[in-house]
Design an enzyme around this catalytic site. Structure first.
Site, PDB file in Angstrom:
ATOM      1  N   GLN A 278       0.853  -1.188   0.000  1.00 16.53           N
ATOM      2  CA  GLN A 278       0.000   0.000   0.000  1.00 16.53           C
ATOM      3  C   GLN A 278       0.897   1.250   0.000  1.00 16.53           C
ATOM      4  O   GLN A 278       1.880   1.282  -0.729  1.00 16.53           O
ATOM      5  CB  GLN A 278      -0.963  -0.016   1.193  1.00 16.53           C
TER       6      GLN A 278
ATOM      7  N   GLU B 161     -20.808   0.200   5.122  1.00 12.05           N
ATOM      8  CA  GLU B 161     -19.674  -0.711   5.301  1.00 12.05           C
ATOM      9  C   GLU B 161     -20.198  -2.136   5.403  1.00 12.05           C
ATOM     10  O   GLU B 161     -21.155  -2.394   6.139  1.00 12.05           O
ATOM     11  CB  GLU B 161     -18.878  -0.337   6.551  1.00 12.05           C
TER      12      GLU B 161
ATOM     13  N   HIS C 109      -9.750  -0.654  -5.277  1.00 14.42           N
ATOM     14  CA  HIS C 109      -8.483  -0.813  -5.996  1.00 14.42           C
ATOM     15  C   HIS C 109      -8.080  -2.274  -6.123  1.00 14.42           C
ATOM     16  O   HIS C 109      -7.301  -2.632  -7.002  1.00 14.42           O
ATOM     17  CB  HIS C 109      -7.377  -0.041  -5.264  1.00 14.42           C
TER      18      HIS C 109
ATOM     19  N   TYR D 217     -12.823   9.438  -4.591  1.00 13.13           N
ATOM     20  CA  TYR D 217     -11.842   9.676  -3.538  1.00 13.13           C
ATOM     21  C   TYR D 217     -10.620   8.766  -3.659  1.00 13.13           C
ATOM     22  O   TYR D 217     -10.010   8.370  -2.675  1.00 13.13           O
ATOM     23  CB  TYR D 217     -12.466   9.581  -2.136  1.00 13.13           C
TER      24      TYR D 217
ATOM     25  N   CYS E 221      -0.784  17.029  10.053  1.00  9.15           N
ATOM     26  CA  CYS E 221      -0.892  18.488   9.957  1.00  9.15           C
ATOM     27  C   CYS E 221      -0.414  18.914   8.572  1.00  9.15           C
ATOM     28  O   CYS E 221       0.764  18.796   8.262  1.00  9.15           O
ATOM     29  CB  CYS E 221      -0.018  19.113  11.045  1.00  9.15           C
TER      30      CYS E 221
END
EC number: 4.2.1.49
Length: 554
Positions: A129, A195, A266, A321, A409
């Site tokens: 990944q 889900e 994916h 997304y 951040c």
């Protein structure tokens, strides 16, 4: 080759006592273990961290050898890891990376799931990944700010900047998608997340990313309606299959205010439950009839995407997304699958042009107070960014740490190196109890080539040029990052992406300060360079502002 071991419970060491020879090797050791912490990984007993089959190590034998090697590694040696297996230790020098990682990389002609799965079954490869195999996954927080920024921008573009009383419909509550409910609520919207795996819903409830859950669509919609009426956002997990529920919801006249998807599309075999199947059927068929699963999952994705297109045609702002579900649907005959945009060109690219992306750090002490102190330092050093301060305040209030305390951040060129040097000084002074590791997602400004996600619709047509992540990895290696990784297939699957990661340790030493100054300047600067080369004026202006030397570009 052992990939399943239910007796293993992995947790990293905390505190200041070393289990390796220095902090430069203790850090990757703790972060590898943190990736497999039971509060962090999706299936730690199988070494799976997130994203279908994104693993931290190829098998348990390889994991044990990595741990053993890191504990004996000297500060002038570098460990090489090939698809989750330690393959060599070589003499280098103290400023070289202590670990170099290559995961899932295949020659392009062979870069398919079919060929990779064959290698995987033979024990010759591992799917890394993005941050699973590069040992810098920090739980769902790692993606939550990027998701929050995306939802805020969707609200700005489509709802006048106010998401109060609005709701988002999505699916997928895995390691990445699990950030969506909390990010939506932070942005002011309610969220209904579908889900199919109860364990994922339970994990998001336990870690505070989800408020409520149900198996009934009518109950879920009632909760959403109640929250919208009160303008008090709520996140709801709905147990079910998106390929079944989205068409039914559209036919029933349900219309969300925003729509996206973060199922693990994916990976058709390991990541997407076909419509009409039970989890037990799926588990059995993945082992015995993987091609049957592949065909059924892809057919379901086509139905799923068609429903998203129907919602879009009805006026619902819809965005991909980054899970490559549009590509899967296109290959199944949905010719207009790409009619709704990807989130990067739609909302995020201006940030990438300035080298702004998912900067993150973790406290090796294990003490949450160290993160509170670094949060305060960020506010001190970047005083004129109220949006960033608001994010830090919300994160401190709403985000539960998973494994080692950490913070995400989004900051860019000109700020990352200042923060890194400040954190290093805090370690040196004893203000922080132990060193911190500083890294980022591979989803960043200059570290990825992914034509259906991060580099979709580049203005010069260079979407598929993957020289850039290779150069990024080489530059971070030369600059002195503590570990550097180069992966293939993250986020969107085999054949669709190449990407690089880096992590650097702030251990309070002067040598670390020099490395931090180089790495945390050069890494985001390479992203500004990449976007300036593509012709983006924002990136060119940023490069000029910071005095970047880009001879073939400016």
């Amino acid at each position: 080759m052992t990939r399943l071991d239910n007796t293993r419970v992995i947790r990293p060491a905390t505190g200041t006592e070393l289990t390796a020879k220095s902090w430069l090797t203790e850090a990757p050791l703790r972060m590898l273990m943190n990736n497999l912490h039971p509060d962090v990984a999706e299936r730690p007993e199988e070494l799976v961290v997130y994203g279908g089959i994104g693993r931290a190590a190829r098998d348990w034998e390889s994991y044990d050898k990595i741990v053993e090697t890191l504990r004996r590694l000297e500060d002038d040696e570098t460990l090489l890891v090939q698809s989750g297996k330690p393959v060599g230790v070589f003499k280098t020098h103290p400023d070289a990376p202590r670990v170099l990682i290559a995961n899932s990389n295949l020659v392009p002609r062979w870069a398919t799931w079919e060929h990779f799965n064959e290698l995987d079954r033979k024990g010759l490869a591992m799917y890394g990944q993005m941050t699973a195999g590069s040992w810098i996954y920090i739980g769902a927080q790692g993606i939550v700010q990027g998701t929050y920024e995306t939802f805020v921008e969707m609200g700005r573009q489509h709802h006048g900047g106010d998401l109060a009383g609005k709701w988002l419909l999505t699916a997928g509550l895995g390691g990445m998608g699990g950030a969506q409910p909390l990010a939506a609520v932070m942005a002011g919207a309610s969220c209904l997340a579908i889900e199919c795996q109860p364990s994922r819903i339970e994990m998001r409830l336990r870690t505070g990313y989800l408020d409520k859950a149900t198996e009934r669509l009518d109950e879920a919609l009632a909760w959403i309606a109640e929250a919208n009426a009160a303008k008090a956002p709520v996140s709801v997990g709905l147990l079910g299959n998106a390929a079944e529920l989205l068409p039914a919801m559209f036919a029933a006249g349900v219309r969300p205010d925003l729509l996206t998807d973060q199922t693990s599309a994916h990976d058709p075999i390991n990541g997407y439950l076909p419509a009409g199947w039970t989890l037990d059927q799926w588990a059995t068929a993945k082992e015995r009839e993987p091609e049957t699963v592949n065909r059924a999952a892809r057919a379901s994705m086509a139905v799923h995407v068609q429903a998203m297109l129907d919602f879009q045609a009805a006026g619902v702002p819809t965005v991909d997304y980054g899970n490559n579900i549009r590509q899967m649907a296109l290959e199944e005959g949905v010719k207009n699958a790409f009619d709704f945009p990807g989130f990067v060109p739609a909302y995020i690219r201006p940030l990438f042009c300035r080298g702004i992306g998912p900067f993150r750090w973790a406290a090796l002490s294990g003490d949450p107070e160290d993160i509170a102190k670094t949060d305060a330092k960020v506010k001190e050093l970047i005083p004129d960014n109220p949006h960033l301060h608001h994010w830090l305040d919300m994160a401190a209030e709403k985000i539960k740490f998973q494994g080692l305390p950490a913070r995400i951040c989004w900051v860019g060129l000109g700020d990352r190196h200042r923060l890194g040097l400040a954190f290093n000084a805090m370690v040196a002074s004893g203000e922080l109890k132990a060193p911190v590791v500083i890294g980022r997602d591979h989803l960043d400004s200059g570290s990825v080539a992914s034509p259906n996600r991060e580099t979709e619709a580049m203005m010069d047509g260079s979407d598929a040029v993957s020289d850039w992540p290779l150069l990024n990895a080489l530059l971070n290696t030369a600059s002195g990052a503590t570990w550097v990784s180069l992966h293939h297939g993250g986020g969107v699957g085999m054949g669709f992406s190449q990407h690089a990661g880096m992590v650097i340790v702030a251990d309070g030493t002067e040598a670390a300060a020099k490395r931090l100054a180089r790495v945390l300047w050069n890494d985001p600067a390479s992203g500004v360079m990449r976007h300036a080369d593509a012709g983006y004026e924002i990136a060119k202006a940023c490069a000029r502002e910071h005095g970047l030397d880009l001879p073939g570009i400016l």
